[in-house]
Design an enzyme around this catalytic site. Structure first.
Site, short mmCIF file in Angstrom:
data_model
loop_
_atom_site.label_atom_id
_atom_site.label_comp_id
_atom_site.label_asym_id
_atom_site.label_seq_id
_atom_site.Cartn_x
_atom_site.Cartn_y
_atom_site.Cartn_z
N GLY A 176 -13.17 -4.49 0.03
CA GLY A 176 -14.57 -4.07 0.14
C GLY A 176 -14.95 -3.03 -0.90
O GLY A 176 -16.04 -3.08 -1.48
N LYS A 203 -19.00 -18.68 -0.70
CA LYS A 203 -20.46 -18.50 -0.60
C LYS A 203 -21.06 -17.73 -1.77
O LYS A 203 -20.55 -16.69 -2.16
CB LYS A 203 -20.79 -17.78 0.70
CG LYS A 203 -20.49 -18.60 1.95
CD LYS A 203 -20.91 -17.86 3.20
CE LYS A 203 -20.79 -18.76 4.42
NZ LYS A 203 -21.21 -18.05 5.64
N ARG A 252 0.83 -1.22 0.00
CA ARG A 252 0.00 0.00 0.00
C ARG A 252 0.86 1.27 0.00
O ARG A 252 0.45 2.28 -0.57
CB ARG A 252 -0.95 -0.01 1.20
CG ARG A 252 -2.08 -1.02 1.00
CD ARG A 252 -2.96 -1.15 2.20
NE ARG A 252 -4.17 -1.90 1.87
CZ ARG A 252 -5.06 -2.30 2.73
NH1 ARG A 252 -4.92 -2.01 4.01
NH2 ARG A 252 -6.12 -2.98 2.35
N GLY A 295 -10.07 -9.84 -1.48
CA GLY A 295 -9.03 -10.33 -0.56
C GLY A 295 -8.35 -11.63 -0.92
O GLY A 295 -7.13 -11.69 -1.04
#
Length: 395
Positions: free
Chosen positions: A376, A197, A35, A353
């Site tokens: 996100g 999921k 980052r 992620g």
């Protein structure tokens, strides 16, 4: 869309929201500096213009002022990466911060203390944002990882910089990369969605069905689709309450002329462990007591053909339990396929992620077009949401 190129920063103080929320070990050393590296081009551009940089970031989720979350721990690492000395001030608002900012000379960098030491930051407090705004002349948002949060430093502060706000290089690149997949990418467009999921990817799937030509569904979420179509999946992960939805997605895809590709075979294991016994079976005929943990060889070969035929590729989520060496083969094979397609001229974006972790673990980061820095934020962009941090610069 205003970027750094729309401003000359000579003698100007740039207030830059960076994402220096980096992992630290027990000795407070940075263990992954991605980052910080990502923010370097923006910072260097401003310094080369003859401006100065005031960097603001959060680190972790502190409860008030906690020394372990102080950004002082990363100063030496930031200096190493930028090749420039970095001044540090132990506050981010108020007299101490304002004096340090006022005394900053062109070519200098000031790092402010952790924004989240103040609860006003995450609350999106206007008065706190106004205090931050006093520190600089031009506001630059270069923190994609927090662009989906309406926090004081990512969104609210922008209102105090009318006509004097822009995206940094990193955030501009993130926006352009997602836009290539969702709007302007060369066809055929392929999205690869993996992970455990279906429920966590529903809104993404529904939003991208209008944008893509092919959709590969892999990882644990594939078993919900297989079972919904009458397949036997043994002990594999499955969301029984989402089977009807899976069938509806298949129906929608057919109506929109989107080809969905689900694994045809799987590596099945008799235990969720790296040392488990394994066998390769048809994905719709997994024996009782066994669970699918990775894409099988036929699936890998089929996916390889789909990837190579695509010109724009989005990869979000692994094809198996790649954290265990025995079940990483499908994810590695997919990475190799995407790398080959990219080499042949396709545009490839990796985000989310687990897929970013896989790309780093297996050294694909230089073999794809772009690796997103925001988990996100990336997912919300793919869901079609306008991120507050981006909207604040565009307004």
């Amino acid at each position: 869309m205003k970027t750094l190129n729309d401003f000359n920063f000579e003698t100007k103080k740039a207030l830059i929201r960076v994402d220096f929320n980096v992992p630290l070990n027990a000795s407070f050393e940075v263990t992954d500096a991605t980052r910080i590296l990502s923010a370097k081009p923006t910072i260097i551009k401003i310094l080369e213009d003859g401006g100065s940089c005031i960097l603001m970031s959060h680190l972790g989720r502190p409860k008030g002022f906690q020394d372990e979350f102080s950004l002082k721990h990363i100063v030496s690492k930031v200096e190493d990466i930028l090749g420039v000395g970095v001044k540090f001030v132990n506050d981010c608002v108020g007299e101490t911060a304002e004096t340090a900012a006022a005394n900053l000379e062109p070519g200098e960098i000031l790092l402010l203390e952790n924004l989240r030491f103040y609860k006003e930051e995450t609350a999106g407090d206007t008065a706190f944002a106004e205090q931050l705004s006093k520190l600089g002349d031009i506001y630059v948002n270069d923190a994609f990882g927090t662009a989906h949060r309406a926090h004081a430093s990512t969104t609210i502060v922008a209102q105090f910089f009318e006509g004097k706000k822009c995206f940094g290089n990193l955030l501009a690149q993130e926006i352009e990369s997602i836009d290539k997949v969702m709007q302007t990418g060369e066809k055929p467009v392929l999205a690869i969605l993996g992970g455990a999921k279906v429920s966590s990817k529903i809104t993404i799937i529904e939003n991208i069905l209008d944008k893509v030509d092919h959709l590969i569904i892999g990882g644990g979420m594939a078993f919900t689709f297989v079972k919904a179509q009458g397949g036997k999946i043994g002990n594999s992960i499955c969301e029984d309450d989402k089977m009807e939805l899976a069938l509806d997605i298949l129906k929608q895809a057919k109506e929109k002329n989107v080809q969905i590709h689900i694994p045809v075979d799987t590596i099945a294991a008799d235990d969720f462990s790296n040392d488990a016994n394994t066998q390769t079976v048809a994905i719709s005929a997994i024996p009782d007591g066994w669970e699918g943990v990775d894409a099988g060889p036929k699936s890998r070969a089929q996916f390889h053909e789909v990837v190579l035929a695509s010109k724009t590729i989005l990869w979000n989520g692994p094809l198996g339990v790649f954290e265990m060496e025995s079940f990483a083969g499908g994810t590695i094979a997919l990475g190799n396929s995407i790398a080959e397609a990219t080499k042949n001229g396709a545009f490839s974006l990796v985000g989310g992620g687990d897929s970013v972790a896989a790309v780093k673990q297996f050294n694909f980061q230089d073999k794809v077009s772009y690796v997103s820095t925001g988990g996100g934020a990336m997912l919300e962009s793919l869901e079609g949401k306008t991120l507050p941090g981006i909207a604040a610069i565009l307004s």
